[in-house]
Scaffold this motif. Structure first.
Motif, PDB file in Angstrom:
ATOM      1  N   CYS A   4      -1.239  -4.900   7.792  1.00 17.34           N
ATOM      2  CA  CYS A   4      -0.049  -4.103   7.472  1.00 17.34           C
ATOM      3  C   CYS A   4      -0.268  -2.637   7.838  1.00 17.34           C
ATOM      4  CB  CYS A   4       0.288  -4.225   5.982  1.00 17.34           C
ATOM      5  SG  CYS A   4       0.982  -5.817   5.511  1.00 17.34           S
ATOM      6  N   TYR A  44       2.344  -1.562  10.847  1.00 14.42           N
ATOM      7  CA  TYR A  44       3.540  -0.888  10.350  1.00 14.42           C
ATOM      8  C   TYR A  44       3.353   0.624  10.355  1.00 14.42           C
ATOM      9  CZ  TYR A  44       5.086  -5.481   8.728  1.00 14.42           C
ATOM     10  OH  TYR A  44       5.455  -6.798   8.659  1.00 14.42           O
ATOM     11  N   VAL A  86       6.049   2.714   5.651  1.00 13.66           N
ATOM     12  CA  VAL A  86       6.158   1.304   5.273  1.00 13.66           C
ATOM     13  C   VAL A  86       4.845   0.806   4.680  1.00 13.66           C
ATOM     14  CG1 VAL A  86       6.520  -1.039   6.145  1.00 13.66           C
ATOM     15  CG2 VAL A  86       7.941   0.841   6.996  1.00 13.66           C
TER      16      VAL A  86
END
Length: 297
Positions: free
Chosen positions: A99, A103, A107
Motif C-alpha cells: 500500500c 498508493y 491514501v
C-alpha cells in the motif's frame, strides 16, 4: 570414530523399500507441519470476545437459525486470508508495504490510520476479554486481572525471541484447548442435530435477527487480519524461487483451511451450546458473565 556403515542398523533385505517409503512420508509430514502456523495466529482474531458475545446472543435468542451466517462468514474469511497469504508469498512484501509503494502518500496515511484504529479496537476487546476470563475463572478482581493479562501478553511476545514457531505452537495449543472444551460442552448440552443441519444450510433472516447477523459477520471478517497474514507468511520464505513459492502457497491454503475451520467450529459450538442450553429454557443471554453464571450447573 565408527563409520556410517558400522552405525547403521541391519535390516531385512525385503523391508528397506517399505521403511524408506515410511521414512519419506515422515520427513514430508515433518516439513509440512513446519509450514503450518501463520493461519492459527490469525484464527485468534476469529475467536475474540466479540465473536463470543454475538454467538451467545444469536443462539440464546434465535436458536440454530443463524448458523448459516457463521458458515458464510467462514467461507469469506478463508477466501480473504488465502488471498492475503498469496499476496505475501508472490510479492515478498506484506499488504502494508505494498500500500505504501503503490498508493499516494495521503491514501497510504489514511489506510494506516484506519488499520491502527481497527487494531486498537480489536486488541482492546481481546485484552479485556482475557482479563474478564481470569476474573470469572479465578475470582480475581478486574484491575489485578488486567495486569495479569498484560504479563501474559509480554510472555507470549517474549517467545518470539526464539523465532515465530514458538509463538505459533503456543497459539495452536491454546486454540486446541478451547476446541476440545467445546467438544465436551456440546456432548453435555445434547443439541438437536436436525435443527443444526437446518440452521446451517437453510438461510433464515428477519427484522429481529438481522442486527445480530451483521454483528456476527463483522466480528468474523476483520481487515487487520489481512494485513497480518500477508506478513506472517514471510517467515516461511527462503528464496525467490517460483517452485518453492508454489509449494508454500499450497501449504498456506491448507493452513488457512484447517485453522479457520477450527475457529468456525468454536464459534458454531458457542452458538449451538447457547441454543441448546439457553434458548431451550427460554433464557436470552447476551454477555459472557451471564453465560458463565448460567453454565455453572
Amino acid at each position: 570414530m565408527r563409520s556410517d556403515s558400522e552405525l547403521s542398523v541391519p535390516m531385512d533385505p525385503e523391508s528397506p523399500g517399505w521403511l524408506g517409503r515410511i521414512g519419506n512420508w515422515l520427513r514430508i509430514g515433518k516439513r509440512a507441519l513446519g509450514l503450518f502456523g501463520p493461519a492459527f495466529v490469525i484464527s485468534v482474531g476469529y475467536m475474540d470476545p466479540g465473536n463470543w458475545a454475538t454467538d451467545l446472543d444469536g443462539g440464546s435468542r434465535f436458536a440454530y437459525r443463524l448458523l448459516w451466517v457463521l458458515l458464510v462468514s467462514n467461507i469469506m474469511a478463508i477466501l480473504l486470508q488465502t488471498l492475503s497469504a498469496k499476496l505475501g508469498i508472490a510479492t515478498g512484501r506484506d499488504l502494508a508495504q505494498l500500500c505504501r509503494e503503490r498508493y499516494s502518500r495521503p491514501v497510504a496515511y489514511g489506510l494506516w490510520a484506519t488499520a491502527e484504529l481497527a487494531m486498537v479496537a480489536t486488541d482492546l476487546a481481546e485484552f479485556m476479554g482475557s482479563a474478564l476470563g481470569i476474573h470469572l475463572l479465578f475470582g480475581i478482581p478486574l484491575l489485578p486481572a488486567t495486569f495479569i493479562t498484560g504479563l501474559d501478553v509480554l510472555l507470549l511476545l517474549a517467545i518470539q525471541r526464539w523465532g515465530h514457531r514458538g509463538l505459533e505452537l503456543a497459539i495452536i495449543g491454546l486454540v486446541s484447548l478451547v476446541g476440545w472444551s467445546y467438544v465436551v460442552e456440546l456432548f453435555l448440552a445434547k443439541p438437536d442435530l436436525g435443527a443444526i443441519a437446518h440452521g446451517m444450510f437453510v438461510p433464515h433472516l428477519d427484522t429481529k435477527s438481522i442486527y445480530v447477523a451483521i454483528g456476527m459477520l463483522g466480528a468474523t471478517v476483520m481487515p487487520h487480519n489481512i494485513y497480518l497474514h500477508s506478513a506472517l507468511v514471510q517467515s516461511r520464505m527462503k528464496a525467490d524461487d517460483p517452485v518453492h513459492k508454489r509449494k508454500l502457497y499450497k501449504f498456506a491454503i491448507a493452513d488457512s483451511f484447517v485453522a479457520l475451520n477450527a475457529a468456525f467450529f468454536v464459534n458454531a459450538a458457542i452458538l449451538i451450546m447457547a441454543a441448546a442450553v439457553f434458548n431451550r429454557n427460554g433464557m436470552a443471554v447476551a454477555s459472557i458473565e451471564d453465560a458463565h453464571a448460567t453454565l455453572i450447573p
